[in-house]
Design an enzyme around this catalytic site. Structure first.
Site, PDB file in Angstrom:
ATOM      1  N   HIS A   1       0.879  -1.176   0.000  1.00 22.83           N
ATOM      2  CA  HIS A   1       0.000   0.000   0.000  1.00 22.83           C
ATOM      3  C   HIS A   1       0.918   1.228   0.000  1.00 22.83           C
ATOM      4  O   HIS A   1       2.028   1.171   0.530  1.00 22.83           O
ATOM      5  CB  HIS A   1      -0.829  -0.056   1.292  1.00 22.83           C
TER       6      HIS A   1
ATOM      7  N   ASP B   1       3.365  -4.866   7.788  1.00 22.90           N
ATOM      8  CA  ASP B   1       2.116  -4.107   7.715  1.00 22.90           C
ATOM      9  C   ASP B   1       0.968  -5.114   7.808  1.00 22.90           C
ATOM     10  O   ASP B   1       0.681  -5.843   6.853  1.00 22.90           O
ATOM     11  CB  ASP B   1       2.097  -3.344   6.376  1.00 22.90           C
TER      12      ASP B   1
ATOM     13  N   GLN C   1      -4.175  -5.678   6.652  1.00 22.76           N
ATOM     14  CA  GLN C   1      -5.159  -6.584   6.048  1.00 22.76           C
ATOM     15  C   GLN C   1      -5.147  -7.979   6.653  1.00 22.76           C
ATOM     16  O   GLN C   1      -5.992  -8.802   6.310  1.00 22.76           O
ATOM     17  CB  GLN C   1      -4.920  -6.679   4.527  1.00 22.76           C
TER      18      GLN C   1
ATOM     19  N   LYS D   1     -10.203  -1.221  10.533  1.00 24.93           N
ATOM     20  CA  LYS D   1     -10.457  -2.314   9.588  1.00 24.93           C
ATOM     21  C   LYS D   1     -10.809  -3.606  10.328  1.00 24.93           C
ATOM     22  O   LYS D   1     -11.072  -4.625   9.727  1.00 24.93           O
ATOM     23  CB  LYS D   1      -9.211  -2.568   8.718  1.00 24.93           C
TER      24      LYS D   1
ATOM     25  N   CYS E   1      -4.761   2.529  -3.642  1.00 25.26           N
ATOM     26  CA  CYS E   1      -3.528   3.056  -3.031  1.00 25.26           C
ATOM     27  C   CYS E   1      -2.380   2.076  -3.220  1.00 25.26           C
ATOM     28  O   CYS E   1      -1.573   1.870  -2.285  1.00 25.26           O
ATOM     29  CB  CYS E   1      -3.724   3.348  -1.543  1.00 25.26           C
TER      30      CYS E   1
HETATM   31  N1  PLP Z   1      -1.573  -1.021   4.490  1.00 28.84           N
HETATM   32  C1  PLP Z   1      -2.481  -1.784   3.884  1.00 28.84           C
HETATM   33  C2  PLP Z   1      -2.100  -3.147   3.418  1.00 28.84           C
HETATM   34  C3  PLP Z   1      -3.758  -1.300   3.682  1.00 28.84           C
HETATM   35  O1  PLP Z   1      -4.655  -2.052   3.063  1.00 28.84           O
HETATM   36  C4  PLP Z   1      -4.080  -0.004   4.137  1.00 28.84           C
HETATM   37  C5  PLP Z   1      -5.420   0.561   3.899  1.00 28.84           C
HETATM   38  O2  PLP Z   1      -6.182   0.117   3.109  1.00 28.84           O
HETATM   39  C6  PLP Z   1      -3.100   0.743   4.775  1.00 28.84           C
HETATM   40  C7  PLP Z   1      -1.853   0.213   4.938  1.00 28.84           C
HETATM   41  C8  PLP Z   1      -3.393   2.114   5.290  1.00 28.84           C
HETATM   42  O3  PLP Z   1      -4.297   2.014   6.347  1.00 28.84           O
HETATM   43  P1  PLP Z   1      -4.846   3.321   7.051  1.00 28.84           P
HETATM   44  O4  PLP Z   1      -5.628   4.050   6.027  1.00 28.84           O
HETATM   45  O5  PLP Z   1      -5.673   2.826   8.178  1.00 28.84           O
HETATM   46  O6  PLP Z   1      -3.675   4.094   7.496  1.00 28.84           O
END
Ligand code: PLP
Length: 561
Positions: free
Chosen positions: A281, A357, A360, A383, A521
């Site tokens: 992301h 990270d 997900q 999430k 993103c």
């Molecule tokens: N990392 C991953 C894999 C994501 O799917 C997302 C959001 O969709 C993020 C980071 C960013 O999350 P946040 O918007 O809660 O900061």
């Protein structure tokens, strides 16, 4: 201008030449032929040699608005021969709506859907047939049920009602759904962006607001002690949920903030390298790229044709200058789960840090960071059924320089410096999102109560059904591994001839299915997949059902036809 006439019904007998639409005060109705009888209408048509709408000859009287609730039952019957597909689609919609709302079958089969409050004639029919109605003449609802009679247009058969609590699943989805009133009439397949919060999470936040709202930290009054204790306890719950027996669990705004805290908090020198992957992301890419100003280089690892992360390439990319590997635990575009424990082993063999990270993964599978062996683990509370504005950063050691300085994060301030507080407080300067943090603790309780294994197996089953269903729709391309590999319920697809946004809009407008479309993103990945317009992404959550998956597939089938 309308053709309403006095002689059509009692209702219209008193019609004025002009009237205001009661539902829309900006609409003025003019009725120039209100005093004409049918004979005069037809004589006029004959005299002026005007063409007659051919639909009249087909038995349709109300041709002004197609599928008008004021149509006669006989007209709906006609429709079945004039436009069988549309009629079938309408019937399927009525049946699934009735199932969702818990209306009796008569709602669609006797045309009762056409009234909110039933008129006397229909009330009498209901009385005779034993259909229950409320005091305000609306239909009585029962419990919602699966749309079992939904017509599967692909095979011309009736779909099998979904058995939501299947052998081994352990998750009673229909019971779970009652905790999410927002689900209402929509089919929510955008869980990768954010999930809904169940009532216990909402209640925990309301309780904070209504009964003990106070700032946390060093206070002695009763509210501040309750708030501080609950906020601290929420951290404990979250840490336990991810298997963090040691280290520090910090509450953040979201995953993005958590990753930025690491990128800003480590000290870098020119020539340092960060290895990341094409699955990331933007939140796990831009904070590292931003270090270029300090002379830090970023290497990005690709995926193999089967969509799995190219692990040998990752190992090869590690050089003596590599300081950190930053990798997602599960892709937010193609759903593949990465082998983070193996990556951790590689990192530690080379003496470098690993950030995972988990945005997900944490909401959808059991996660035990003590088994992964990473140094930093970031994820989003919003999430995983928690409130928006919540996220988490777990770190093995509190070595990071705090990103933000100020109140709440210090033990003592002297003339020349400060002594940082210990624990999470060091990284949570200022008043935190207290209600959100407490709500996140409630989300953890909720997920733990259901069991992450149960959630995982329910979502796995739905994911397989979704991928298999989509693969059968001509013109739909699914970007998922052929073989069942570890993955979460995030499924990307495209539809020939339609922009992903068009598909998403159609799904919303025609079937109340909410999906996301675009680059998610994660632009480098979608471009690597050769999809400059991005994809349509359906992402599942624990409250989704097999009927919902089938509805998505059936709606796409219809669109491609
Ligand atoms: N990392 C991953 C894999 C994501 O799917 C997302 C959001 O969709 C993020 C980071 C960013 O999350 P946040 O918007 O809660 O900061």
């Amino acid at each position: 201008m309308q053709g309403n006439r006095w002689y059509e019904s009692w209702n219209r007998a008193g019609l004025d030449e002009t009237s205001q639409n009661p539902a829309n005060p900006l609409q003025l109705n003019i009725s120039p032929i209100r005093n004409w009888r049918a004979l005069e209408v037809f004589l006029y048509l004959w005299w002026q040699d005007l063409p007659v709408n051919p639909l009249y000859d087909k038995g349709l009287e109300r041709i002004g608005c197609y599928l008008c609730p004021a149509m006669l039952e006989s007209e709906y019957e006609e429709l079945k021969t004039i436009q069988p597909e549309s009629a079938e689609r309408w019937t399927a919609f009525l049946e699934s709506w009735a199932a969702k709302k818990g209306y009796p079958d008569a709602f669609s089969s006797w045309g009762l859907w056409r009234w909110r409050a039933l008129p006397p004639k229909m009330r009498e029919i209901c009385r005779q047939k034993g259909v229950e109605i409320n005091d305000d003449y609306t239909l009585k609802t029962g419990p919602a049920r699966p749309a079992g009679a939904m017509v599967d247009k692909r095979k011309g058969k009736t779909m099998k009602p979904a058995m939501e609590k299947q052998a081994g699943s352990g998750l009673d989805v229909q019971a779970v759904r009652k905790d999410f009133p927002i689900l209402g009439d929509i089919i929510y397949l955008d869980n990768a962006a954010t999930s809904f919060s169940p009532e216990p999470v909402v209640q925990a936040m309301v309780e904070f607001e209504h009964t003990y709202r106070a700032n946390v930290g060093r206070g002695v009054h009763r509210f501040t002690r309750i708030a501080s204790q609950r906020y601290w306890h929420a951290h404990e719950k979250v840490a336990g949920f991810i298997g963090a027996q040691s280290g520090i669990t910090v509450f953040t705004k979201n995953t993005t903030e958590a990753i930025n805290m690491v990128a800003h908090g480590l000290s870098w020198k020119a020539g340092d390298r960060v290895v990341t992957t094409i699955l990331e992301h933007h939140s796990n890419l831009l904070p590292w790229r931003n270090l270029k100003k300090q002379g830090v280089e970023v290497d990005s690892i690709g995926i193999r044709p089967d969509y799995s992360l190219d692990l040998p390439a990752l190992e090869n990319a590690i050089t003596p200058s590599t300081r950190l590997v930053a990798v997602t635990h599960a892709s937010n575009v193609i759903g593949v789960v990465t082998p983070v424990a193996e990556i951790a082993r590689i990192c530690h063999d080379h003496g470098i840090l690993l950030l995972v990270d988990g945005a997900q993964s944490v909401p959808h599978m059991p996660v035990d960071i003590s088994r992964i062996g990473c140094d930093f683990f970031a994820f989003s509370g919003h999430k995983m059924l928690g409130p928006t504005g919540t996220g988490v950063l777990w770190m093995r050691e509190p070595d990071l320089e705090p990103f933000i300085l100020g109140g709440g994060m210090v033990e003592a301030v002297t003339e020349s410096g400060y002594t940082a507080a210990e624990g999470y407080q060091k990284y949570e300067a200022g008043t935190p999102n207290i209600a959100g943090g407490i709500g996140l603790g409630a989300a953890v309780d909720y997920l733990t109560g259901l069991g992450m294994e149960n959630i995982r197996s329910h979502e796995e089953r739905l994911t397989t059904r979704l991928i298999n269903g989509l693969r059968q729709v001509g013109g739909v391309h699914v970007y998922a591994p052929e073989k069942p590999v570890p993955r979460i319920g995030v499924v990307s697809f495209t539809v020939d001839g339609f922009h992903p946004h068009e598909v998403a809009q159609h799904l919303d407008e025609s079937a109340e299915i909410l999906v996301r479309s675009g680059h998610h993103c994660c632009q480098p990945l979608v471009e690597e997949l050769g999809l400059p317009d991005g994809t349509v992404r359906a992402s599942l959550g624990l409250y989704n059902t097999e009927d919902e998956v089938d509805m998505l597939v059936a709606t796409l089938e219809e669109l491609t036809r």
